[in-house]
Write an enzyme that holds these catalytic residues in place. Structure first.
Site, PDB file in Angstrom:
ATOM      1  N   ASP A  10       0.840  -1.202   0.000  1.00  0.00           N
ATOM      2  CA  ASP A  10       0.000   0.000   0.000  1.00  0.00           C
ATOM      3  C   ASP A  10       0.882   1.262   0.000  1.00  0.00           C
ATOM      4  O   ASP A  10       0.820   2.050   0.947  1.00  0.00           O
ATOM      5  CB  ASP A  10      -0.958  -0.008   1.207  1.00  0.00           C
ATOM      6  N   THR A 124       2.869  -6.084   2.788  1.00  0.00           N
ATOM      7  CA  THR A 124       3.308  -4.954   3.620  1.00  0.00           C
ATOM      8  C   THR A 124       2.190  -3.923   3.800  1.00  0.00           C
ATOM      9  O   THR A 124       2.456  -2.759   4.110  1.00  0.00           O
ATOM     10  CB  THR A 124       4.564  -4.277   3.009  1.00  0.00           C
ATOM     11  N   GLU A 164      -0.961  -2.653  15.669  1.00  0.00           N
ATOM     12  CA  GLU A 164      -0.116  -2.127  14.583  1.00  0.00           C
ATOM     13  C   GLU A 164      -1.018  -1.815  13.383  1.00  0.00           C
ATOM     14  O   GLU A 164      -2.001  -2.526  13.146  1.00  0.00           O
ATOM     15  CB  GLU A 164       0.955  -3.179  14.234  1.00  0.00           C
ATOM     16  N   HIS A 236       9.795   0.154   8.068  1.00  0.00           N
ATOM     17  CA  HIS A 236       9.181  -1.146   8.390  1.00  0.00           C
ATOM     18  C   HIS A 236       9.156  -2.133   7.216  1.00  0.00           C
ATOM     19  O   HIS A 236       9.589  -3.261   7.329  1.00  0.00           O
ATOM     20  CB  HIS A 236       7.726  -0.938   8.843  1.00  0.00           C
ATOM     21  N   ASP A 237       8.591  -1.683   6.093  1.00  0.00           N
ATOM     22  CA  ASP A 237       8.282  -2.636   5.024  1.00  0.00           C
ATOM     23  C   ASP A 237       9.520  -3.182   4.332  1.00  0.00           C
ATOM     24  O   ASP A 237       9.500  -4.298   3.789  1.00  0.00           O
ATOM     25  CB  ASP A 237       7.358  -1.972   3.986  1.00  0.00           C
TER      26      ASP A 237
HETATM   27  C1  BDR Z   1       3.052  -0.262   8.619  1.00  0.00           C
HETATM   28  O1  BDR Z   1       1.948   0.621   8.476  1.00  0.00           O
HETATM   29  C2  BDR Z   1       2.106   1.429   7.344  1.00  0.00           C
HETATM   30  O2  BDR Z   1       1.781   2.749   7.610  1.00  0.00           O
HETATM   31  C3  BDR Z   1       3.522   1.240   6.871  1.00  0.00           C
HETATM   32  O3  BDR Z   1       3.600   1.328   5.452  1.00  0.00           O
HETATM   33  C4  BDR Z   1       3.877  -0.134   7.360  1.00  0.00           C
HETATM   34  O4  BDR Z   1       3.473  -1.123   6.433  1.00  0.00           O
HETATM   35  C5  BDR Z   1       3.776   0.078   9.895  1.00  0.00           C
HETATM   36  O5  BDR Z   1       2.912  -0.050  10.980  1.00  0.00           O
HETATM   37 CA    CA Z   2       2.840  -0.569   4.160  1.00  0.00          CA
END
Ligand code: BDR
Ligand code: CA
Length: 312
Positions: A10, A124, A164, A236-237
């Site tokens: 995304d 992701t 999350e 993160h991703d």
């Molecule tokens: C995740 O949430 C999204 O905002 C970021 O792209 C990542 O995949 C982190 O919590």
């Molecule tokens: Ca993401």
């Protein structure tokens, strides 16, 4: 032999960096990108995926759009984190073409069914596309080589103390995915928060030509991650894609992960039980070698930047 990857995402600033990593790593054969509504709406995540792939020199990677909203809940985006476009301050050239016809779910099923045991599926974003794919084709878990998510947490969340974002955005989808019969490799927030684009990392990005100056640095400069008051945002991703190709960067512990879907304050929580009796449904990342992570990531971006700057 390279590893075939489908990335369901995304974009999203860190998703965009994950796409660039997958394009740049010589050990990854990028079979396709599928998009889902999440950080921003589906039209934008799809346009961003196309723009990043083409900017990074891979306009031929097929991009297929998926679900425009979670299974049951209203779509709540994270534009306040990723900017109105989803790419922070990065403004990329328009891609040469649009997405493929068809739906992400059909693309995921068709590609994995055609090459059992070969394709690693990485998610992701919210898990809406993946949930519908395993509902439509329950043999998908048998056919994937591996299934990895950036999502959840064995500790605290980022949308609220419990959840999350990727799981919180569509907990019903996540619950389906975690009970689909495969072992979910979960790279959760508690670990990805340790993969930060530090000042030294951002300094290295300054040497990456237009990859650094037009995508990475302007995107990261406006990444308002809720866990980031440092100017050193976590990526993160990228962790999820790195884990496919450099497994030794992470340490894993088997666990039974259940997704809370009904809690008043805890909806979207990944309740991670490392001591459960019975079969685990996940391998949960519990540690990251951040130095090794950045060696791999910056090495890959450096080579990609070199090849991009040679092109007219
Ligand atoms: C995740 O949430 C999204 O905002 C970021 O792209 C990542 O995949 C982190 O919590
Ligand atoms: Ca993401």
């Amino acid at each position: 032999m390279s590893t075939r990857v489908i990335l369901d995402c995304d974009p999203g600033i860190d998703d965009a960096l994950a796409i660039a990593f997958a394009i740049g790593h010589p050990g990854i054969e990028f079979t396709g990108i599928t998009t889902v509504a999440g950080n921003v709406g589906l039209a934008k995540t799809t346009a961003n995926a196309l723009a990043v792939a083409s900017f990074a020199g891979a306009p031929g990677v097929p991009v297929t759009a998926g679900c425009p909203a979670p299974l049951l809940r209203p779509a709540l985006d994270a534009g306040h984190v990723h900017g109105e476009s989803g790419l922070g301050g990065a403004v990329l050239p328009a891609p040469p073409h649009g997405p493929r016809d068809g739906h992400a779910i059909d693309f995921i099923i068709a590609e994995i069914a055609a090459a059992p045991g070969e394709i690693t599926l990485v998610a992701t974003g919210p898990l809406t596309n993946i949930a519908l794919a395993v509902r439509r084709e329950p043999r998908l878990p048998e056919w994937v080589r591996d299934f990895v998510i950036m999502g959840g947490s064995a500790g605290r969340g980022n949308v609220n103390p419990a959840a999350e974002y990727n799981i919180w955005a569509d907990p019903e989808a996540a619950a389906i995915v975690f009970s689909a019969g495969w072992t979910v490799r979960m790279i959760g927030l508690d670990v990805t928060l340790r993969a930060r684009a530090t000042a030294a990392v951002q300094e290295r990005m300054r040497s990456f030509g237009k990859l650094g100056s037009e995508l990475m640095l302007p995107a990261l400069a406006q990444y308002a991650d809720s866990n980031d008051s440092t100017g050193e945002p976590p990526v993160h991703d990228v962790c999820a894609v790195v884990s496919v190709i450099e497994p030794s960067v992470f340490t894993y512990t088997p666990a039974l992960v259940r997704v809370e879907t009904t809690g008043t304050w805890t909806s979207g929580m990944t309740v991670t039980d490392f001591e459960a009796t019975g079969s685990p449904n996940a391998l949960v990342a519990t540690d990251i070698d951040a130095d090794k992570f950045w060696d791999v990531v910056l090495g890959t971006y450096g080579s990609l930047a070199g090849s991009m700057d040679q092109r007219p």
